[in-house]
Design an enzyme around this catalytic site. Structure first.
Site, PDB file in Angstrom:
ATOM      1  N   LYS A  89       2.785   0.138   5.513  1.00 36.21           N
ATOM      2  CA  LYS A  89       3.180  -0.023   4.101  1.00 36.21           C
ATOM      3  C   LYS A  89       4.656   0.318   3.887  1.00 36.21           C
ATOM      4  O   LYS A  89       5.122   1.393   4.284  1.00 36.21           O
ATOM      5  CB  LYS A  89       2.298   0.884   3.246  1.00 36.21           C
ATOM      6  CG  LYS A  89       2.476   0.741   1.742  1.00 36.21           C
ATOM      7  CD  LYS A  89       1.407   1.594   1.037  1.00 36.21           C
ATOM      8  CE  LYS A  89       1.449   1.499  -0.464  1.00 36.21           C
ATOM      9  NZ  LYS A  89       0.377   2.306  -1.092  1.00 36.21           N
TER      10      LYS A  89
ATOM     11  N   GLU B 156      -7.305  -0.527   1.365  1.00 37.17           N
ATOM     12  CA  GLU B 156      -6.308   0.453   1.843  1.00 37.17           C
ATOM     13  C   GLU B 156      -7.025   1.795   2.109  1.00 37.17           C
ATOM     14  O   GLU B 156      -7.921   2.173   1.343  1.00 37.17           O
ATOM     15  CB  GLU B 156      -5.269   0.654   0.729  1.00 37.17           C
ATOM     16  CG  GLU B 156      -4.246   1.742   0.982  1.00 37.17           C
ATOM     17  CD  GLU B 156      -3.417   2.084  -0.270  1.00 37.17           C
ATOM     18  OE1 GLU B 156      -3.968   2.080  -1.391  1.00 37.17           O
ATOM     19  OE2 GLU B 156      -2.219   2.367  -0.108  1.00 37.17           O
TER      20      GLU B 156
ATOM     21  N   ASN C  78      -5.840   0.993  -3.664  1.00 29.45           N
ATOM     22  CA  ASN C  78      -6.492   2.116  -4.367  1.00 29.45           C
ATOM     23  C   ASN C  78      -5.670   2.322  -5.621  1.00 29.45           C
ATOM     24  O   ASN C  78      -4.591   2.925  -5.563  1.00 29.45           O
ATOM     25  CB  ASN C  78      -6.381   3.418  -3.566  1.00 29.45           C
ATOM     26  CG  ASN C  78      -7.352   3.516  -2.410  1.00 29.45           C
ATOM     27  OD1 ASN C  78      -8.442   4.041  -2.548  1.00 29.45           O
ATOM     28  ND2 ASN C  78      -6.929   3.026  -1.262  1.00 29.45           N
TER      29      ASN C  78
ATOM     30  N   GLU D 121       2.133   9.934  -1.582  1.00 24.20           N
ATOM     31  CA  GLU D 121       2.375   9.020  -0.448  1.00 24.20           C
ATOM     32  C   GLU D 121       3.747   9.240   0.168  1.00 24.20           C
ATOM     33  O   GLU D 121       3.922   9.133   1.380  1.00 24.20           O
ATOM     34  CB  GLU D 121       2.218   7.562  -0.887  1.00 24.20           C
ATOM     35  CG  GLU D 121       0.771   7.184  -1.134  1.00 24.20           C
ATOM     36  CD  GLU D 121       0.566   5.691  -1.143  1.00 24.20           C
ATOM     37  OE1 GLU D 121       0.885   5.028  -0.154  1.00 24.20           O
ATOM     38  OE2 GLU D 121       0.078   5.184  -2.168  1.00 24.20           O
TER      39      GLU D 121
ATOM     40  N   CYS E 290      -1.420  -2.381  -1.141  1.00 21.57           N
ATOM     41  CA  CYS E 290      -1.449  -1.838  -2.502  1.00 21.57           C
ATOM     42  C   CYS E 290      -0.164  -2.051  -3.296  1.00 21.57           C
ATOM     43  O   CYS E 290       0.096  -3.127  -3.778  1.00 21.57           O
ATOM     44  CB  CYS E 290      -1.852  -0.367  -2.464  1.00 21.57           C
ATOM     45  SG  CYS E 290      -2.365   0.194  -4.100  1.00 21.57           S
TER      46      CYS E 290
ATOM     47  N   ASN F 294       0.950   4.616   6.415  1.00 17.53           N
ATOM     48  CA  ASN F 294      -0.172   3.996   5.706  1.00 17.53           C
ATOM     49  C   ASN F 294      -0.265   2.575   6.268  1.00 17.53           C
ATOM     50  O   ASN F 294       0.585   1.730   5.989  1.00 17.53           O
ATOM     51  CB  ASN F 294       0.124   3.994   4.198  1.00 17.53           C
ATOM     52  CG  ASN F 294      -1.041   3.478   3.381  1.00 17.53           C
ATOM     53  OD1 ASN F 294      -1.926   2.811   3.895  1.00 17.53           O
ATOM     54  ND2 ASN F 294      -1.021   3.789   2.090  1.00 17.53           N
TER      55      ASN F 294
HETATM   56  N1  CDV Z   1      -2.041   3.207  -3.517  1.00 21.42           N
HETATM   57  C1  CDV Z   1      -1.074   2.686  -4.313  1.00 21.42           C
HETATM   58  O1  CDV Z   1      -0.083   2.159  -3.828  1.00 21.42           O
HETATM   59  N2  CDV Z   1      -1.279   2.770  -5.641  1.00 21.42           N
HETATM   60  C2  CDV Z   1      -0.314   2.348  -6.622  1.00 21.42           C
HETATM   61  C3  CDV Z   1      -0.447   3.172  -7.877  1.00 21.42           C
HETATM   62  C4  CDV Z   1       0.048   4.536  -7.678  1.00 21.42           C
HETATM   63  C5  CDV Z   1       0.265   2.565  -9.044  1.00 21.42           C
HETATM   64  C6  CDV Z   1      -0.469   0.880  -6.977  1.00 21.42           C
HETATM   65  O2  CDV Z   1       0.558   0.177  -7.043  1.00 21.42           O
HETATM   66  O3  CDV Z   1      -1.562   0.425  -7.252  1.00 21.42           O
END
Ligand code: CDV
Length: 322
Positions: free
Chosen positions: A124, A47, A199, A143, A174, A107
Site C-alpha cells: 500500500k 485488506e 476497511n 497506519e 483501501c 500493508n
Molecule cells: N484502511 C484505510 O485505508 N481506510 C481509510 C479510512 C481511514 C478513511 C479509507 O480510505 O477508507
C-alpha cells in the site's frame, strides 16, 4: 473468442481483536467453497483480512504489534487458504500485514495462482492516518506508525486466470482507491481487473469537522466507479464489514465494470460472496476511444502531478483598469 472471467468479492464480517487466524481463515475457506459451487475463478478478500483492523490500537512499543504480521506466506495458519485454492482451482487475492525477513512492515496484498504460486505482490502506497497517538481523534488510525510506504509502485501483471487466458491484473489497497493518480498508473499499464480490499469506518474518526454518514459509502463507490470508467477497467472491491470491538466498518463491497456501473453489491454486514461474470473485452471500448491514452493524453500539461505534493495558492488577479 470472448474472454470471460467469473470473479467474487468475498466480503468478511467483523473479526474481533481476541479472535485468532484460525477463525478468519476458517471463514475464508468456507467462502472459497461457496465460490467453487458458483463457478468462481478468482476470489478477492479484503485488506488485512486475517485479523481485526489492528491499526486502531495504539502500542507505544511498535514491536508489540508484531503478532498481527505475517513473516511467511503460506504459514501453518494460512496454509488452508492455499490448499482450498489448489483443491477448487481458484485464484485468490489476500490482504495481510507483511513483516519482511529484514524486519520491514508493509500493508500488503498478493494474488495467488491456484497452484499456490504468488503471481503479484503490492504494498500500500497511500497510508492514511498518523504516526503518533492523536488525542483529538475518536479512534486511532495508526497506519503511518505501523507500516512503511509501499516500495513496489503500482505493478500490473499479465497472467493466465481461469478460462479467460492472460488477464492484466493490478491492485490497490483501501485508501489508494481515492487517488486518481494510482488508478492512472494502473491504466497506463492496460490493467483489466483491479483487485482492491478495504476497511473503512462508517464514521469519520478524525473529529475535526462534520461528515454526513451516508456520504462515506458514496465517496467510496464514487472513487471506484470513476477509477474504472476513466481507466477502462473492471474492479473487484471487497470490504471488511460490521462492528469490530465496537468500531463499525461500512461494507458495501462492489464489482464495477469499465463503464463505471456497479455489477454486484453486498447487502449484509457479514461474510458474503458477491459474484459477476466479466467480459474482459469490454475494456477495449474505453481505451480505443475516449480514453485512448496514446492519442489524447497531454503530459506536457501534467507536470504538477509529479513535481508537487501539497496544493499551492493560485496567482491573484489584479484589475488593470483597462
Ligand atoms: N484502511 C484505510 O485505508 N481506510 C481509510 C479510512 C481511514 C478513511 C479509507 O480510505 O477508507
Amino acid at each position: 473468442m470472448t474472454r470471460r472471467l467469473t470473479v467474487a468479492a468475498a466480503q468478511l464480517g467483523p473479526i474481533q481483536k481476541a479472535e485468532g487466524r484460525d477463525v478468519s481463515v476458517g471463514r475464508m475457506v468456507r467462502l472459497m467453497e461457496a465460490a467453487h459451487r458458483r463457478g468462481v475463478e478468482v476470489v478477492v478478500f479484503p485488506e488485512l483480512a486475517l485479523t481485526t483492523f489492528f491499526p486502531r490500537w495504539y502500542e507505544a512499543d511498535r514491536a508489540a504489534a508484531d503478532h498481527w504480521f505475517e513473516s511467511a506466506l503460506p504459514s501453518n495458519e494460512t496454509a488452508p487458504l492455499f490448499e482450498a485454492a489448489r483443491k477448487y482451482g481458484i485464484a485468490f487475492h489476500l490482504g495481510y500485514a507483511e513483516r519482511t525477513p529484514e524486519g520491514r512492515r508493509f500493508n500488503t496484498a498478493v494474488f495467488v495462482h491456484p497452484s499456490g504460486e504468488i503471481v503479484l505482490k503490492y504494498r500500500k502506497v497511500h497510508l492514511p492516518g498518523h504516526a503518533e497517538y492523536d488525542p483529538v481523534r475518536k479512534v486511532q488510525h495508526l497506519e503511518k506508525r505501523l507500516f512503511e510506504v509501499g516500495d513496489l509502485g503500482f505493478p500490473v501483471m499479465r497472467a493466465p486466470v481461469g478460462g479467460a487466458g492472460p488477464v492484466n491484473l493490478g491492485m490497490l489497497i483501501c485508501n489508494d482507491r481515492r487517488w486518481p493518480e494510482a488508478w492512472r498508473v494502473l491504466g497506463l499499464q492496460s490493467v483489466e481487473v483491479v483487485m482492491l480490499g478495504y476497511n473503512t469506518p462508517s464514521l469519520n474518526q478524525d473529529n475535526r469537522g462534520f461528515e454526513a454518514h451516508h456520504l462515506r459509502v458514496l465517496h467510496s463507490h464514487l472513487s471506484i466507479q470513476a477509477g474504472c470508467y476513466q481507466n477502462a477497467t473492471f474492479a473487484v472491491a471487497t470490504a471488511k464489514a460490521g462492528v469490530e470491538d465496537g468500531h463499525e466498518l461500512f461494507g458495501h463491497s462492489i464489482i464495477v465494470n469499465p463503464q463505471g456501473e456497479i455489477m454486484a453489491q453486498a447487502t449484509s454486514w457479514g461474510d458474503e460472496l458477491i459474484t459477476a461474470d466479466l467480459d474482459l473485452d469490454m475494456c477495449r471500448l474505453g481505451r480505443e476511444t475516449i480514453f485512448n491514452f496514446a492519442v489524447h493524453r497531454r503530459v506536457e500539461a501534467y507536470g504538477r502531478i509529479t513535481a508537487q505534493t501539497g496544493a499551492e495558492v493560485p496567482a491573484e488577479w489584479q484589475p488593470t483598469g483597462d
